[in-house]
Design a protein around this motif. Structure first.
Motif, short mmCIF file in Angstrom:
data_model
loop_
_atom_site.label_atom_id
_atom_site.label_comp_id
_atom_site.label_asym_id
_atom_site.label_seq_id
_atom_site.Cartn_x
_atom_site.Cartn_y
_atom_site.Cartn_z
N GLY A 391 -70.27 -16.45 20.19
CA GLY A 391 -71.40 -16.53 20.47
C GLY A 391 -71.94 -15.51 20.98
N ALA A 392 -71.20 -14.35 20.35
CA ALA A 392 -72.08 -13.04 20.31
C ALA A 392 -73.12 -12.57 19.56
N LEU A 393 -73.23 -13.56 18.63
CA LEU A 393 -74.28 -13.43 17.12
C LEU A 393 -74.73 -14.56 17.08
N THR A 394 -76.20 -14.81 16.33
CA THR A 394 -76.87 -16.58 16.41
C THR A 394 -76.47 -16.42 15.20
N ALA A 395 -77.18 -17.73 14.57
CA ALA A 395 -77.14 -18.22 12.94
C ALA A 395 -78.43 -17.33 12.67
N GLU A 396 -79.40 -17.36 13.44
CA GLU A 396 -81.00 -17.21 13.17
C GLU A 396 -80.65 -15.34 12.85
N GLU A 397 -80.28 -15.27 13.48
CA GLU A 397 -80.11 -13.32 12.68
C GLU A 397 -79.26 -12.82 12.01
N ILE A 398 -78.31 -14.07 11.60
CA ILE A 398 -77.20 -13.52 10.85
C ILE A 398 -78.46 -14.48 9.49
N THR A 399 -79.06 -15.43 9.03
CA THR A 399 -80.19 -15.36 8.41
C THR A 399 -81.36 -14.25 7.62
N ALA A 400 -81.42 -13.91 9.25
CA ALA A 400 -81.90 -12.86 9.54
C ALA A 400 -82.63 -11.36 8.25
N LYS A 401 -80.60 -10.89 9.08
CA LYS A 401 -80.68 -9.96 8.38
C LYS A 401 -79.73 -9.39 7.42
N ALA A 402 -78.69 -10.65 7.23
CA ALA A 402 -78.07 -10.61 5.94
C ALA A 402 -78.46 -11.35 5.24
#
Length: 425
Positions: A391-402
């Motif tokens: 729960g520290a990161l979200t799927a949306e953050e991962i998609t946007a940054k990586a």
């Protein structure tokens, strides 16, 4: 001219024959990560205190002890963590939705020595309460019991408790998906092999699928780090467990005491503790078996200054084992949940942007000053994946940054062949 070869088909066949046993060993004993979730902590409670409401109550108590959302943000700031407000928001949500990831109902040290009749009754009631929590949808993702050890004085009681618990759980319905059994104070591989036999017997009697019952081993004795023969049983016991050993857990205080370390110096960061955990870390590498650090007994209780000191210590120790590649630890009190999640979430969030950028460059073959290899890409993906799961990161953050999907992230983390977003389409 065609190239000349000194090694013909017969030579290849000979090498294949010589390495057949090695291939089998690597496939069966070192299969790698199977992708199952590892909880970031294990919380221990005396078994007779568990009710289905306990996890939610722990979350509410932890949030209240920290002073609510504002208190969490203030605590994060005092701990020197980046972006305290964002951390507070994520941790408050976690304490409301999934305050305990792994819960162990303790029939060992936390339960103490009681009459057989009293423990029998507590075991049956604990199984019923666990079944109810699962049925009501309020059980932690992982839940189970720690029974007494297999040493001679407590062996019969340990087996009786385990037998009653599993039997009553089966009577209540299907076993919890995240059922965990904890075998404490292991000293020899023979005790692990005995536990394998017990699991097989319970499965046979109750009509459970073969291999359904797995267990974690608590590393609390020096005999598992170095045997009387000079071997390292902590490595051998994993393979003697026939696929049933799910994790190794370091026991801070029993292990420290067994080495004669004075009580005032017993700690998760004592050099003796680090040595034992280093051995354990090498033992589990490549096996798919998880590794957990132990606990600190300095609890956030008392006056505000004492609580802040205890929170600071706990946060530092959590960060310490995360940086050393140990992704789980023990919590003994609900007030430790605040710093468990603050420190863990900060670890993943502070390292996320750099990890995401490197993984993006690797996947999309962008030119970069850092040339990462597949093994490093796997480590980067695992880091991000762990942050997502807890729960520290979200799927949306991962998609946007990586700039990759969660499916691609999973593929790289679990060493599948998908290496680019395009190949995953």
């Amino acid at each position: 001219m065609s190239p000349r070869h000194a090694l013909d088909a017969a030579a290849l066949a000979e090498v294949e024959s010589r390495l057949a046993a090695t291939d089998e060993l690597l496939a069966n004993s070192y299969p790698g990560d199977d992708g199952r979730r590892q909880p970031i902590h294990t919380a221990y409670v005396p078994a007779d205190r568990f009710t289905p409401e306990l996890p939610a109550q722990w979350g509410a108590d932890a949030l209240n002890a920290a002073g609510g959302f504002a208190g969490l943000a203030a605590l994060a700031q005092k701990l020197g963590l980046e972006d305290p407000a964002a951390l507070a928001e994520l941790v408050a949500a976690k304490l409301n939705s999934e305050p305990i990831e792994d819960l162990r109902l303790d029939f060992e040290d936390g339960f103490g020595v009681r009459s057989d009749a009293e423990e029998d009754a507590a075991v049956v009631e604990a199984a019923r309460q666990v079944a109810k929590a699962v049925s009501d949808g309020v059980a932690p993702p992982f839940i189970g019991i720690r029974f007494k050890c297999f040493e001679a004085p407590t062996r019969a009681r340990a087996l009786r408790t385990l037998d009653l618990f599993i039997s009553e759980l089966v009577a209540q319905g299907p076993l919890p998906e995240g059922l965990v059994l904890t075998l404490p104070k292991v000293t020899t591989i023979d005790q692990v092999e005995a536990m394998v036999y017990v699991c097989e017997k319970l499965e046979e009697v109750h009509g459970l699928p073969a291999g359904r019952l797995r267990f974690e081993v608590q590393m609390e004795t020096p005999q598992l780090i170095l045997s009387h023969e000079g071997t390292v049983p902590s490595a051998a016991l994993i393979h003697a467990g026939k696929g049933r050993v799910s994790s190794l857990h370091y026991g801070t205080y029993d292990y420290s005491a067994s080495l004669g370390i004075a009580a005032a110096y017993q700690s998760m960061e004592h050099p003796a503790a680090d040595y034992a955990k280093n051995v354990m870390q090498v033992a589990v590498a490549g096996t798919g078996v998880h590794l957990s650090d132990g606990s600190t007994n300095i609890l956030p209780l008392g006056d505000p200054e004492a609580m802040e000191r205890a929170w600071a210590l706990h946060a530092r120790l959590v960060r310490r084992h995360l940086e050393r590649g140990i992704y789980q630890g023990w919590d003994l009190h609900q007030n430790q949940l605040a710093t468990r999640y603050l420190a863990t979430y900060a670890f993943y969030r502070e390292g996320f942007e750099a990890a995401a950028a490197r993984l993006r460059n690797y996947v999309h073959k962008f030119e970069s000053a850092i040339m990462d290899e597949p093994a490093t890409a796997k480590a980067l993906a695992n880091f991000i994946r762990r942050g997502l799961i807890c729960g520290a990161l979200t799927a949306e953050e991962i998609t946007a940054k990586a700039e990759i999907s969660v499916t691609t992230l999973e593929s790289i983390a679990l060493a599948r062949a998908i290496q680019t977003e395009e190949s995953n389409a």
